[in-house]
Design a protein around this motif. Structure first.
Motif, mmCIF file in Angstrom:
data_model
loop_
_atom_site.group_PDB
_atom_site.id
_atom_site.type_symbol
_atom_site.label_atom_id
_atom_site.label_comp_id
_atom_site.label_asym_id
_atom_site.label_seq_id
_atom_site.Cartn_x
_atom_site.Cartn_y
_atom_site.Cartn_z
ATOM 1 N N SER A 557 0.843 -1.199 0.000
ATOM 2 C CA SER A 557 0.000 0.000 0.000
ATOM 3 C C SER A 557 0.878 1.248 0.000
ATOM 4 O O SER A 557 2.063 1.187 0.364
ATOM 5 N N PRO A 558 0.341 2.399 -0.371
ATOM 6 C CA PRO A 558 1.126 3.638 -0.351
ATOM 7 C C PRO A 558 1.772 3.881 1.016
ATOM 8 O O PRO A 558 1.107 3.845 2.049
ATOM 9 N N GLY A 559 3.079 4.098 0.994
ATOM 10 C CA GLY A 559 3.824 4.374 2.221
ATOM 11 C C GLY A 559 4.103 3.165 3.085
ATOM 12 O O GLY A 559 4.776 3.280 4.115
ATOM 13 N N MET A 560 3.629 2.015 2.704
ATOM 14 C CA MET A 560 3.788 0.796 3.512
ATOM 15 C C MET A 560 5.225 0.281 3.393
ATOM 16 O O MET A 560 5.764 0.145 2.301
ATOM 17 N N LYS A 561 5.825 -0.033 4.532
ATOM 18 C CA LYS A 561 7.192 -0.559 4.558
ATOM 19 C C LYS A 561 7.153 -2.056 4.847
ATOM 20 O O LYS A 561 6.320 -2.526 5.609
ATOM 21 N N THR A 562 8.069 -2.764 4.230
ATOM 22 C CA THR A 562 8.190 -4.195 4.538
ATOM 23 C C THR A 562 9.654 -4.595 4.491
ATOM 24 O O THR A 562 10.460 -3.959 3.798
ATOM 25 N N TYR A 563 9.978 -5.625 5.239
ATOM 26 C CA TYR A 563 11.316 -6.224 5.177
ATOM 27 C C TYR A 563 11.258 -7.452 4.293
ATOM 28 O O TYR A 563 10.260 -8.190 4.280
ATOM 29 N N MET A 564 12.336 -7.689 3.568
ATOM 30 C CA MET A 564 12.437 -8.870 2.724
ATOM 31 C C MET A 564 13.711 -9.633 3.075
ATOM 32 O O MET A 564 14.795 -9.029 3.162
ATOM 33 N N ALA A 565 13.567 -10.930 3.321
ATOM 34 C CA ALA A 565 14.716 -11.801 3.547
ATOM 35 C C ALA A 565 15.096 -12.426 2.215
ATOM 36 O O ALA A 565 14.257 -13.054 1.546
ATOM 37 N N LEU A 566 16.353 -12.265 1.815
ATOM 38 C CA LEU A 566 16.783 -12.616 0.465
ATOM 39 C C LEU A 566 17.920 -13.629 0.507
ATOM 40 O O LEU A 566 18.758 -13.597 1.415
ATOM 41 N N PRO A 567 17.980 -14.538 -0.463
ATOM 42 C CA PRO A 567 19.022 -15.555 -0.476
ATOM 43 C C PRO A 567 20.394 -14.976 -0.811
ATOM 44 O O PRO A 567 20.503 -14.046 -1.616
ATOM 45 N N THR A 568 21.418 -15.543 -0.212
ATOM 46 C CA THR A 568 22.780 -15.015 -0.406
ATOM 47 C C THR A 568 23.224 -15.117 -1.861
ATOM 48 O O THR A 568 24.046 -14.313 -2.311
ATOM 49 N N GLU A 569 22.693 -16.067 -2.608
ATOM 50 C CA GLU A 569 23.173 -16.271 -3.973
ATOM 51 C C GLU A 569 22.809 -15.138 -4.929
ATOM 52 O O GLU A 569 23.333 -15.069 -6.042
ATOM 53 N N ILE A 570 21.904 -14.244 -4.517
ATOM 54 C CA ILE A 570 21.579 -13.117 -5.410
ATOM 55 C C ILE A 570 22.082 -11.781 -4.866
ATOM 56 O O ILE A 570 21.806 -10.733 -5.445
ATOM 57 N N LEU A 571 22.835 -11.791 -3.764
ATOM 58 C CA LEU A 571 23.330 -10.537 -3.190
ATOM 59 C C LEU A 571 24.452 -9.962 -4.046
ATOM 60 O O LEU A 571 25.349 -10.684 -4.503
ATOM 61 N N ASN A 572 24.387 -8.629 -4.264
ATOM 62 C CA ASN A 572 25.449 -7.901 -4.968
ATOM 63 C C ASN A 572 25.763 -8.492 -6.349
ATOM 64 O O ASN A 572 26.906 -8.500 -6.790
#
Length: 918
Positions: A557-572
């Motif tokens: 939604s507008p202005g809504m914040k969320t955290y995402m946990a992401l796999p190491t294989e796609i970092l950087n």
């Protein structure tokens, strides 16, 4: 510790125990001017005038007071200042050197227990940690004092410059006033303007005020010097220049287009000066020799020192050697008077910055547009190397270009009044919104430009810079006073004020200190939606077809914040999170939405927070040439969106999915993904029928193009209330107006009326430059797919698919073209299509498929239309086994004798439909 936190901590230390500053009295201070990254105000009146300030330079620190009387009037402030000036690493014993002109303060400090040495002037052997002086007595000791501060010393300097300016009316106060020769290196100047004295409360944070967003000098004298003998700037050749954003309090445009885009600008920085020209090719232009002569003398400031020119600038060196100044080809070195370089390296950036701050001149030439085009997704304001130096000097090279031409030089006496200046207009606009100050017609005409420049400026993200923080604070105040207009299809934004507010709202939200407090002023209708927690997504990516959006079926939604946990294989590794599917940037006078409504976040950490003021569907964006299978992403909190995927979503799943609360829905099929308003699919009971339709269409697209049925990257359609150009436009994604979206999911209408427009855009995505002849065929050959899919897939005859391909319309266009002399300049969209349809009607679609297939195996294509047209004539002739030269010549094609010779062995097409026009 960040510079921003460092400044905040310093402010609290300097103002510790103080509740107010009563400046009302006989002492009239100077207004102080602050520039650079490290200067910040301590005391600011309601007019936005800074009367006390502090800064850092090198390893040292400086506090500047706008009148020498303040050294005794505010003993607690002075004691705090001396303690802070000592620095964090110095011993507990604070040894002070105090100029004898400040003997009264020496007596006060001695009684307070400080170790004080009263001296007639500063000298290198003076064993002190802090030096105190009035602003009038430092002239003999400038070099030593600058080195003292740079090496880690602290300096407290106080005075006013308005009386000196009155006594020296022909001198430049910024450079000539004694105190400025020291304080300017730290980005603080005593100005010739009176400061209004008031009773000022001491705030718990660094003070900022919208009236302070101004330009702080009348640059008439500078322009008179620089433009002596210069009536115009001829930049019609020598390179395509970038635009330069002129944003510093002591920066000014010199050369601009009639639209106000600056390609040449100057600035004061510390004791020195800077000039930027936005293409290095102009540095060596003989037509600009009179200006460069003036510019080098302005930068040299009468020293008659050495002009160091970067060795690669050979033409500039030859031209500058004729100015009477000593020129030398060299890389940067400290004993120069002026350094001339390009904008393509940050080598020696810190030394060059200090060189200018301590009095050197800098002439820099270069553009940023090519870099911006070569680095999509990067931020020129922060990632382009030269801007790391230029930003702090009040000038920034932009990714946008300036049209070349011959432009009139400004009238120095009128320039400050007539020229557009970002800060000056922002101050006027803030006054207009906050205090109902009237804007002139000229100012109103520039508001759309101001909005764009504000948005660009905010991308600088210079949270440590006082000038930047002041602009952010001003725009925040403006938005909280006025709110942000609600733009939509039925209520578009048209007036300049609302246009500006809508343009900058999201940018301010991203950089302001308290976005949660600002949000209700920006998004007024933001109903709560049911959310899901810790939603997991499996990533499957094989991006042979280029960068690809991976749908998640989730929405913020507008202005809504969320955290995402992401796999190491796609970092950087070039992956991004994108919030929002509408990626068109709007540059229009009428806005039905904000210019930019999506956000991208590089994936660099296993846990990251994402947010978009406007909300939007969540995507993972996979970089080209990457393969990932089965990696898992978890989204902490989000809203479910209607999402259908062929082969995955069951009828039972869809029954609930189509009721998901998000306003945007996605239908993902074998070769295409449709993103449409959720209202368009709420009543869709058989998405499998829509899937079958689009699977057939995409196979048809592939068949005509002679490519495999499985596309390397699925095409995308995205609906939007407003797009950047046209009714639809091609690309990834294909963009269309929301009102068209229902047509994409209406299978009955598609199979009875066709889908000319959407297929036209998919045809654009199949066009190849080797068989395209722009501008004639740009909007033509894509229609081959519209005709083919209409007839071969949807069963809609071409004459019913579009009115412009009826026999009558084709004949009318053909006759007009022939009467006009068969001039290719008139070989426009529908006339050109008629020619291709004549070929199709004679040889069938198989001929086109074979021609396209033949091009897949070719290389080293001609670069010009004439060469490409002859190659096409040869290829089509060889494909169908007939010499088509007569046919193409009858259409006015420039068929060469060599082509006719190549095809002489083939039987001629003697009964072609244009035979009577040969």
């Amino acid at each position: 510790m960040s510079a921003h936190c460092q400044h905040k901590e310093a402010y609290l230390s300097l103002m510790r125990g103080l509740r107010e500053l009563d400046l009302r009295g006989p002492s009239v201070p100077s207004k102080l001017v602050l520039i650079g990254d490290h200067a910040f105000p301590l005391a600011m009146n309601t007019r936005g005038q800074v009367l006390m300030a502090a800064s850092l330079y090198g390893l040292g620190r400086m506090v500047v007071l706008g009148h020498e009387a303040y050294l005794t009037a505010f003993p607690a402030l002075v004691e705090n200042a001396l303690t802070w000036l000592r620095g964090d690493t110095r011993s507990e014993n604070l040894s002070l050197g105090i100029h004898q002109g400040c003997k009264s303060v020496a007596n006060n400090l001695s009684r307070a227990g400080f170790q004080v040495q009263v001296t007639g002037g500063f000298h290198p052997n003076l064993d002190v940690s802090v030096y105190v002086s009035d602003a009038y007595s430092v002239a003999p000791d400038v070099k030593g004092l600058v080195e003292f501060v740079k090496a880690g010393g602290g300096m407290l300097i106080a005075g006013q410059a308005w009386s000196w300016a009155q006594q020296h009316p022909k001198e430049n106060t910024l450079l000539g006033f004694p105190g400025n020769k020291v304080s300017a290196v730290a980005g603080i100047y005593f100005s010739e303007h009176y400061g209004e004295v008031q009773y000022l409360p001491v705030y718990p944070q660094i003070p900022y005020s919208w009236p302070g967003v101004t330009i702080d000098k009348d640059f008439t004298d500078d322009l008179e010097f620089l433009l002596r003998g210069v009536s115009e700037f001829n930049i019609d050749s020598g390179g395509l220049p970038s635009e330069v954003l002129v944003h510093g309090p002591l920066s000014f445009p010199i050369g601009t287009t009639p639209e106000g885009q600056a390609f040449l600008a100057g600035s004061y920085y510390g004791q020195g000066r800077v000039i930027v020209i936005t293409h290095e090719g102009f540095l060596g232009r003989n037509e600009m020799a009179p200006f460069w002569n003036n510019a080098l003398h302005w930068l040299d400031e009468g020293r008659k020192g050495t002009i160091g020119v970067l060795p690669c600038l050979g033409n500039a060196f030859s031209l500058f050697s004729q100015t009477g100044l000593t020129c030398e080809k060299t890389d940067f070195k400290k004993n120069l008077s002026v350094f001339v370089c390009t904008a393509y390296s940050d080598k020696n950036a810190e030394e060059i910055q200090n060189f200018v701050a301590e009095g050197g001149g800098l002439l820099i030439g270069g553009h940023a547009w090519y870099w911006a085009q070569s680095h999509p997704g990067k931020n020129p304001m922060t990632d382009y190397k030269a801007n790391n130096l230029l930003n702090t000097m009040g000038l920034s090279l932009l990714g946008s270009t300036v049209a070349t031409g011959c432009f009139k030089a400004p009238d120095p006496s009128q320039a400050c009044r007539d020229n557009y200046h970002f800060r000056d207009l922002l101050r006027c606009f803030a006054g207009h919104v906050i205090q109902d100050e009237k804007l002139s017609a000229q100012q109103e005409a520039c508001l759309q430009r101001l909005g764009k420049d504000c948005a660009t400026y905010l991308h600088m993200k210079a949270y440590n810079c006082c000038s930047y923080t002041q602009v952010v604070s001003t725009l925040t105040d403006v938005l909280m006073k006025s709110g942000m207009p609600e733009a939509c299809e039925s209520c578009p934004v048209r007036n300049p004020k609302d246009h500006l507010l809508l343009t900058v709202g999201a940018e301010v939200y991203k950089v302001c200190s308290n976005p949660e407090a600002l949000l209700p002023y920006l998004i007024k209708d933001n109903p709560a939606m049911p959310v899901v927690y810790n939603h997991q997504i499996k990533i499957h990516a094989n991006t042979a077809g280029g960068e690809e959006w991976l749908s998640t079926g989730l929405y913020l939604s507008p202005g809504m914040k969320t955290y995402m946990a992401l796999p190491t294989e796609i970092l950087n590794k070039g992956w991004k999170v994108q919030v929002g599917c509408q990626t068109d940037y709007l540059n229009a006078k009428e806005l039905k939405r904000a210019p930019c409504v999506h956000e991208c976040f590089p994936i660099a950490t296993e846990m990251m927070q994402v947010c978009n003021l406007w909300g939007g569907l969540i995507y993972l964006v996979a970089p080209p040439n990457t393969q990932v299978k089965g990696a898992e992403v978890t989204v902490q909190i989000s809203v479910l969106a209607p999402y259908y995927k062929s082969g995955v979503t069951t009828p039972t799943d869809w029954a609930s999915a189509r009721a998901s609360p998000a306003p945007w829905a996605e239908l993902e099929f074998d070769n295409i993904i449709l993103t449409v308003p959720s209202d368009a699919i709420r009543g869709l009971e058989r998405p499998d029928e829509v899937a079958a339709l689009w699977d057939d269409i995409m196979r048809g697209i592939a068949d005509l193009a002679s490519v495999p049925h499985k596309f390397p990257r699925k095409e995308r359609f995205v609906a939007d209330v407003q797009i950047s150009h046209g009714w639809m436009h091609a690309g990834y994604p294909v963009m269309m107006y929301s009102s068209v979206a229902p047509e994409l999911v209406d299978t009955k209408a598609a199979r009875s009326k066709g889908l000319w427009g959407p297929i036209h855009e998919l045809g654009h995505n199949q066009q190849r430059g080797c068989w395209e002849f722009p501008p004639h065929t740009t909007e033509c050959t894509c229609n081959l797919w519209s005709v083919y899919v209409s007839e071969e897939v949807l069963g809609v005859h071409r004459t019913k698919a579009h009115p412009n391909v009826t026999p009558e319309q084709r004949a009318r266009g053909r006759e007009e073209y022939i009467k006009g002399g068969k001039d290719l300049k008139s070989w426009s969209m529908w006339v050109a299509l008629d020619m291709y349809l004549q070929l199709q009607e004679a040889f069938g679609w198989e001929a086109f498929k074979k021609v396209f297939a033949a091009y897949h195996t070719m290389s080293n294509f001609p670069g010009d239309n004439k060469g490409k047209m002859n190659l096409y004539a040869q290829t089509f002739s060889n494909t169908v086994g007939k010499n088509l030269c007569g046919f193409f010549k009858a259409w006015g094609w420039p068929i060469e004798p060599t082509t006719e010779e190549e095809l002489r062995s083939l039987p001629p097409w003697g009964d072609h439909p244009m035979v009577q026009h040969q």
